[in-house]
Design an enzyme around this catalytic site. Structure first.
Site, PDB file in Angstrom:
ATOM      1  N   ARG A 127       4.500 -21.087  74.972  1.00 19.26           N
ATOM      2  CA  ARG A 127       5.163 -22.116  74.166  1.00 19.26           C
ATOM      3  C   ARG A 127       4.842 -21.975  72.673  1.00 19.26           C
ATOM      4  O   ARG A 127       5.654 -22.360  71.837  1.00 19.26           O
ATOM      5  CB  ARG A 127       4.765 -23.509  74.666  1.00 19.26           C
ATOM      6  CG  ARG A 127       5.545 -23.917  75.902  1.00 19.26           C
ATOM      7  CD  ARG A 127       5.119 -25.276  76.391  1.00 19.26           C
ATOM      8  NE  ARG A 127       6.088 -25.817  77.332  1.00 19.26           N
ATOM      9  CZ  ARG A 127       5.939 -26.988  77.954  1.00 19.26           C
ATOM     10  NH1 ARG A 127       4.845 -27.711  77.736  1.00 19.26           N
ATOM     11  NH2 ARG A 127       6.858 -27.425  78.781  1.00 19.26           N
ATOM     12  N   LYS A 180       9.289 -31.094  96.398  1.00 18.74           N
ATOM     13  CA  LYS A 180       9.955 -32.226  97.042  1.00 18.74           C
ATOM     14  C   LYS A 180      11.468 -32.227  96.862  1.00 18.74           C
ATOM     15  O   LYS A 180      11.979 -31.919  95.792  1.00 18.74           O
ATOM     16  CB  LYS A 180       9.439 -33.527  96.432  1.00 18.74           C
ATOM     17  CG  LYS A 180       8.019 -33.860  96.784  1.00 18.74           C
ATOM     18  CD  LYS A 180       7.748 -35.223  96.197  1.00 18.74           C
ATOM     19  CE  LYS A 180       6.309 -35.630  96.285  1.00 18.74           C
ATOM     20  NZ  LYS A 180       6.068 -36.688  95.297  1.00 18.74           N
ATOM     21  N   GLY A 182      10.239 -30.400  82.996  1.00 20.97           N
ATOM     22  CA  GLY A 182      11.088 -31.578  83.192  1.00 20.97           C
ATOM     23  C   GLY A 182      12.375 -31.519  82.385  1.00 20.97           C
ATOM     24  O   GLY A 182      13.435 -31.931  82.858  1.00 20.97           O
TER      25      GLY A 182
HETATM   26  C1  3PG Z   1       6.034 -30.686  79.661  1.00 22.14           C
HETATM   27  O1  3PG Z   1       5.035 -29.967  79.742  1.00 22.14           O
HETATM   28  O2  3PG Z   1       6.856 -30.811  80.593  1.00 22.14           O
HETATM   29  C2  3PG Z   1       6.326 -31.335  78.347  1.00 22.14           C
HETATM   30  O3  3PG Z   1       5.415 -30.940  77.374  1.00 22.14           O
HETATM   31  C3  3PG Z   1       6.399 -32.849  78.476  1.00 22.14           C
HETATM   32  O4  3PG Z   1       5.174 -33.379  78.875  1.00 22.14           O
HETATM   33  P1  3PG Z   1       5.138 -34.803  79.583  1.00 22.14           P
HETATM   34  O5  3PG Z   1       5.721 -34.641  80.947  1.00 22.14           O
HETATM   35  O6  3PG Z   1       3.697 -35.210  79.585  1.00 22.14           O
HETATM   36  O7  3PG Z   1       5.984 -35.754  78.746  1.00 22.14           O
END
Ligand code: 3PG
Ligand code: ADP
Ligand code: MG
Length: 394
Positions: free
Chosen positions: A37, A198, A374
């Site tokens: 990243r 899941k 996510g």
């Molecule tokens: C991740 O690693 O998915 C992002 O940096 C977001 O982090 P978070 O799920 O803690 O908001």
């Protein structure tokens, strides 16, 4: 992309606030274990330096929930970034406090300042307007390049855009290009591999992909909920009993949409959750009582590989087994190797899937590996990402 990027705005000599996603994995001694990243943020940072900007970077790390915890400090990131750029990175000791303010005021053109972990303030995740305003006061222009955090409407992703002209960096542009093109304009056959833990985590993605793909290949723990829904016993495998109807609906929908829905035909089961546990491969209909399904089996690997060789576009989300344990990473690694040799569009979206491909040393064989976990999931679900929505339209 219909959002402005750093190329659509005059940045020459400007003071620029840049939101990055430097939420990188670290070991217990705060050594960064994967700098992907950070490397992904370099093109935008380098471009801003070329434009003689004063570059003020900000990011979160982990979830310190409003507490100032030294193990969540971004100092190791400043060090790694400095190493990658071959250039000093000034580290602020706080986020919007006196030290950050002083350093942001005194920064010179061509210099880089990194603020401390945004989540040392609860106001960040609360998207508090006052906090967003203070953050925004550090710059003249806001650049969002944190694709991995684009699904969060936080002060540093959404809030600040109310106070500064806001454009995207090159990473967000690239992510949207690859993920977006694959989804909206795929060369066919278009196939998706879906794994992970899941069904409930992936319902949105499954439903969205059923509208688009020609073939859907299922793996990972998710598969056992489908087996159970078909009436088979799954031993101690991860299985969501409250999602059996949903699993049936998904299979029915695939039929209606003419999507080839593929489930594993065999599975590697283990005695217990342990890297060295006794294991064996069984048919999906014959999972023994007391055993737990941790990977797809040899026959499935063969069938999936043959199918995938017919694809022109492949999207993969979620490991096909318990890939953290070597003996259950065989499915994921074998399919990764198959894809590595294919000359087609191959895209990985998902935190654990990306980590598995990196670990297998095959990252450079893919068209694109998303830096979003996510965020890429929500993108594949067809959801709008607030961090991107908030940017200026072209
Ligand atoms: C991740 O690693 O998915 C992002 O940096 C977001 O982090 P978070 O799920 O803690 O908001
Ligand atoms: P991604 O982050 O790529 O979206 P997920 O978070 O959905 O993927 O799922 C990854 C997790 O699922 C990994 O920790 C992996 O070990 C786990 N997993 C996959 N298959 C199994 C299985 N059969 N049994 C237990 N865990 C599994
Ligand atoms: Mg995950």
């Amino acid at each position: 992309m219909n959002k402005k990027t750093v190329k659509d705005i005059d940045l020459k000599d400007k003071k620029v606030l840049v939101r990055c996603d430097f939420n990188v994995p670290m070991d217990e001694n705060q050594n960064i274990t994967d700098n992907t990243r950070i490397k992904a943020a370099l093109p935008t940072i380098k471009y801003l330096l070329e434009q003689n900007c004063k570059v003020i970077l900000c990011s979160h790390l982990g979830r310190p929930k409003g507490e100032v915890l030294p193990e969540f400090s971004l100092k190791p990131v400043a060090k790694e970034l400095s190493r990658l750029l071959g250039k000093d990175v000034i580290m602020a000791n706080d986020v919007v406090g006196e030290d950050a303010k002083q350093k942001a005021e005194n920064i010179k053109n061509g210099e880089i300042l990194l603020l401390e972990n945004l989540r040392f303030h609860r106001e960040e995740t609360d998207n508090d307007p006052e906090f967003a305003k203070r953050l925004a006061s550090f710059g003249e222009i806001f650049v969002n390049d944190a694709f991995g955090t684009a699904h969060r409407a936080h002060a540093s992703t959404e809030g600040v855009t109310k106070y500064l002209p806001a454009v995207s960096g090159f990473l967000i542009e690239k992510e949207l290009k690859f993920l977006g093109d694959a989804i909206s304009n795929p060369e066919r056959p278009f196939m998706a591999i879906l794994g992970g833990r899941k069904v409930s985590d992936k319902i949105g993605v499954i439903e969205s992909l059923l509208e688009k793909v020609d073939v859907l290949l299922i793996g990972g723990a998710m598969a056992y909920t489908f087996f159970k829904a078909m009436g088979y016993e799954v031993g101690n495998s991860i299985c969501e009993l409250d999602k059996l109807d949903l699993a049936k609906e998904i299979m029915q929908k695939a039929k209606e949409k003419n999507v080839k829905f593929m489930l594993p035909v065999d599975t590697k089961v283990g005695k217990e959750f342990d890297p060295n546990t006794e294991s064996k491969i069984v048919k999906y209909t014959e999972i023994p009582d007391g055993w737990e399904g941790f990977d797809i089996g040899t026959e499935t690997i063969k069938i999936y590989a043959e199918e995938l060789k017919k694809a022109k576009t492949i999207i993969w989300n979620g490991p096909l087994g318990l890939s953290e344990f070597e003996q259950f990473a065989v499915g994921t690694n074998s399919i990764a190797k198959t894809l590595a040799d294919l000359d087609v569009v191959k895209i990985i979206g998902g935190g654990d899937s990306a980590a598995a491909i990196e670990k297998a040393g095959l990252a450079d064989k893919f068209t694109h590996i998303s830096t979003g976990g996510g965020a890429s999931l929500e993108f594949l679900e067809g959801k709008k990402l607030p961090g991107i929505e908030a940017l200026q339209d072209k």
